[in-house]
Structure formats: structure tokens, C-alpha cells
Design an enzyme around this catalytic site. Sequence first.
Site, PDB file in Angstrom:
ATOM      1  N   ASN A 122      33.328  -7.451  10.531  1.00 54.01           N
ATOM      2  CA  ASN A 122      34.289  -7.410  11.908  1.00 54.01           C
ATOM      3  C   ASN A 122      33.897  -8.093  13.393  1.00 54.01           C
ATOM      4  O   ASN A 122      33.606  -7.638  13.814  1.00 54.01           O
ATOM      5  CB  ASN A 122      34.307  -5.685  11.646  1.00 54.01           C
ATOM      6  CG  ASN A 122      35.795  -5.832  13.057  1.00 54.01           C
ATOM      7  OD1 ASN A 122      36.832  -6.564  13.729  1.00 54.01           O
ATOM      8  ND2 ASN A 122      35.858  -4.227  13.771  1.00 54.01           N
TER       9      ASN A 122
ATOM     10  N   LYS B 158      35.901  -8.527  14.895  1.00 54.29           N
ATOM     11  CA  LYS B 158      36.244  -8.119  16.485  1.00 54.29           C
ATOM     12  C   LYS B 158      36.783  -9.172  17.429  1.00 54.29           C
ATOM     13  O   LYS B 158      37.731 -10.350  16.585  1.00 54.29           O
ATOM     14  CB  LYS B 158      35.849  -7.116  17.278  1.00 54.29           C
ATOM     15  CG  LYS B 158      35.323  -6.305  16.585  1.00 54.29           C
ATOM     16  CD  LYS B 158      34.334  -5.224  17.178  1.00 54.29           C
ATOM     17  CE  LYS B 158      33.777  -4.118  16.869  1.00 54.29           C
ATOM     18  NZ  LYS B 158      33.359  -2.632  17.059  1.00 54.29           N
TER      19      LYS B 158
ATOM     20  N   HIS C 238      41.614   0.854  12.641  1.00 54.93           N
ATOM     21  CA  HIS C 238      39.839   0.983  13.286  1.00 54.93           C
ATOM     22  C   HIS C 238      40.045   1.588  14.276  1.00 54.93           C
ATOM     23  O   HIS C 238      41.448   1.730  14.985  1.00 54.93           O
ATOM     24  CB  HIS C 238      39.886  -0.149  13.231  1.00 54.93           C
ATOM     25  CG  HIS C 238      38.499  -0.680  13.802  1.00 54.93           C
ATOM     26  ND1 HIS C 238      37.995  -0.274  14.602  1.00 54.93           N
ATOM     27  CD2 HIS C 238      36.644  -1.152  13.190  1.00 54.93           C
ATOM     28  CE1 HIS C 238      36.281  -0.600  15.230  1.00 54.93           C
ATOM     29  NE2 HIS C 238      35.941  -0.993  14.637  1.00 54.93           N
TER      30      HIS C 238
ATOM     31  N   GLU D 199      39.866   1.359  17.548  1.00 52.11           N
ATOM     32  CA  GLU D 199      39.494   0.524  18.714  1.00 52.11           C
ATOM     33  C   GLU D 199      40.703   0.324  18.953  1.00 52.11           C
ATOM     34  O   GLU D 199      42.066   0.278  19.724  1.00 52.11           O
ATOM     35  CB  GLU D 199      39.017  -0.773  18.870  1.00 52.11           C
ATOM     36  CG  GLU D 199      37.576  -0.356  19.150  1.00 52.11           C
ATOM     37  CD  GLU D 199      36.770  -2.105  18.657  1.00 52.11           C
ATOM     38  OE1 GLU D 199      36.761  -2.624  17.641  1.00 52.11           O
ATOM     39  OE2 GLU D 199      35.439  -1.561  18.662  1.00 52.11           O
TER      40      GLU D 199
ATOM     41  N   GLU E 238      34.153   5.437  10.481  1.00 54.80           N
ATOM     42  CA  GLU E 238      33.161   4.821  11.405  1.00 54.80           C
ATOM     43  C   GLU E 238      33.534   5.279  12.442  1.00 54.80           C
ATOM     44  O   GLU E 238      33.975   6.127  13.006  1.00 54.80           O
ATOM     45  CB  GLU E 238      33.582   3.758  12.123  1.00 54.80           C
ATOM     46  CG  GLU E 238      33.837   2.207  10.470  1.00 54.80           C
ATOM     47  CD  GLU E 238      33.626   1.053  11.614  1.00 54.80           C
ATOM     48  OE1 GLU E 238      33.300   0.416  11.649  1.00 54.80           O
ATOM     49  OE2 GLU E 238      35.112   0.866  12.793  1.00 54.80           O
TER      50      GLU E 238
ATOM     51  N   GLY F 251      29.981   0.530  19.211  1.00 53.48           N
ATOM     52  CA  GLY F 251      29.763  -0.586  20.069  1.00 53.48           C
ATOM     53  C   GLY F 251      29.072   0.681  20.761  1.00 53.48           C
ATOM     54  O   GLY F 251      28.759  -0.084  22.946  1.00 53.48           O
TER      55      GLY F 251
ATOM     56  N   SER G  11      27.415   0.842  13.828  1.00 58.30           N
ATOM     57  CA  SER G  11      26.168   0.274  14.786  1.00 58.30           C
ATOM     58  C   SER G  11      25.734   0.328  13.785  1.00 58.30           C
ATOM     59  O   SER G  11      23.815   0.208  13.961  1.00 58.30           O
ATOM     60  CB  SER G  11      25.101   1.368  15.607  1.00 58.30           C
ATOM     61  OG  SER G  11      26.994   1.025  17.517  1.00 58.30           O
TER      62      SER G  11
END
Length: 246
Positions: A9, A11, A94, A96, A165, A171, A209
Amino acid sequence: MRKKLIVGNWKMNGSQAANAELLAALKAGFNPAQSELALCAPAPYLLQLQAALQGSGIDWGAQDVSAHEGGAYTGEVSAAMLRDCGSRYVIVGHSERRQYHGESDDLVALKAQRALAAGLTPIVCVGETLPDREAGRTEFVVKRQLSAVIHAVGHCCSEIVVAYEPVWAIGTGLSASAEQAQAVHAVLRAQLRAATAQAERNRILYGGSMNAANAAELLRQPDIDGGLIGGASLKAASFLSIAAAS
Ligand code: 3PY
């Protein structure tokens, strides 16, 4: 036996020059006997990925898709457009997107439905926040998120990929332990089994991570079928060593 799937990913990272270097290194180092590999890139780069990766055995896709089929939705990118650029996958839900764009479970479910209808495989992200985990609500939250998608996609349920996740591991450099991750994956597998007789086909990825140092132990767990990799997918050496660990 499910083959491991390792998905990058990217991003909001990349440039044509940097991508070209990364793609060349991945093509040179990828061993299809070890795992399946896919890259989810920003939409403007999908044609670059198509040109570079066609025939390489590495798949590609996007990080989001519109819930609309097409028409007057300025700024949106449809599932059919992603397919037209050769995409196989699209990430939906996701954390985010849930956090910064207010995406609800219902919207994520609609996006998964659109993706399937266009011939894409949605990678459906679920995960709890730290306060959820501390309050003992992890199972409740991930089941609620997955349940919305299961209900929306019906008999296509065995065609989705799920990515667990934990939000607190995104992050932050923190990762769930292999035991913590496997426990949640087992819950998700049980939920899929209750929804479809073909749940053994569903791949459930771990994200948050995952890196070259922790991948082998995570990928050894019986219900962890691969990884959704953030930062470590931007460097060929670390991404390929995660693929080799599977
Ligand atoms: C991460 O590893 O940080 C991710 O968000 C992967 O999707």
C-alpha cells in the site's frame, strides 16, 4: 492451502521516476514460487504500473474507489476505470479513509460491492482503535465492519480479501504480536465460515507495521494469509524480504 498474498500500500507516495526504479527492482527480485505480490498505487500511476508489470506475475490495483458507478461525481474514480487500467485489486475501508474522510461501514460495503461488480477484488480493511482494544471491544468492532460487507456482497463473499489492520499499529511502528493478530484473524475466519461454505478460500491479510523483521512470525500463523504493507513496500529490499518470509 491458500497461497500467501503480499500487497504493497504505497499510500500517497511515489513519482514516475521513483516508481520506475522500484518496479524494476521488484520485477528482478520477485520469486512467484514464494507468494503472490500486488501493489496498490495512487490512481495517476496505474497506467505506469500496467506498462511496467504486464506479464511480470505482479498484480496491481488502487487504494480507493468511488461508491458510484459513473457520471457527475467530480474527483471520483470508478471501479470500471480502475479495471480499465488493468487493476486486479482495490483497497476499501482503510482506516485512513475511515478516519480522515469519514467513511462509514455502509459506504465501505457499497464500495466493495461496486468493486466486485466491475471484476475487481476488494481488499476490505477492518481494525480497532487503541481505546476499542483497551475497552475489550476489538471483536465487536471488526465483526461489525466485516458484517456490513458480507451483507452487501452476499454470495460473492468468498471472493473478497480481508485485511486486519489494528489502527494503533498503523504508521506508529507498533505491530500486533503474532498471537494477538492470529486471535483476531481466527474471529474473522469464523465469521466468514458462518457466511459462506467457501471461507477457506478467503485470504485474510495482516497489516499495520508489518516489516522484514516481524513478517516471518506473523505469516506462520494459520489464519494469516499474507500482508498489507505500508512503508516497507516503498523499498524493494524490505518488500521482497517480506515476500520471501512467506
Ligand atoms: C501500514 O502498514 O501502515 C498500513 O497502513 C498498511 O495498509
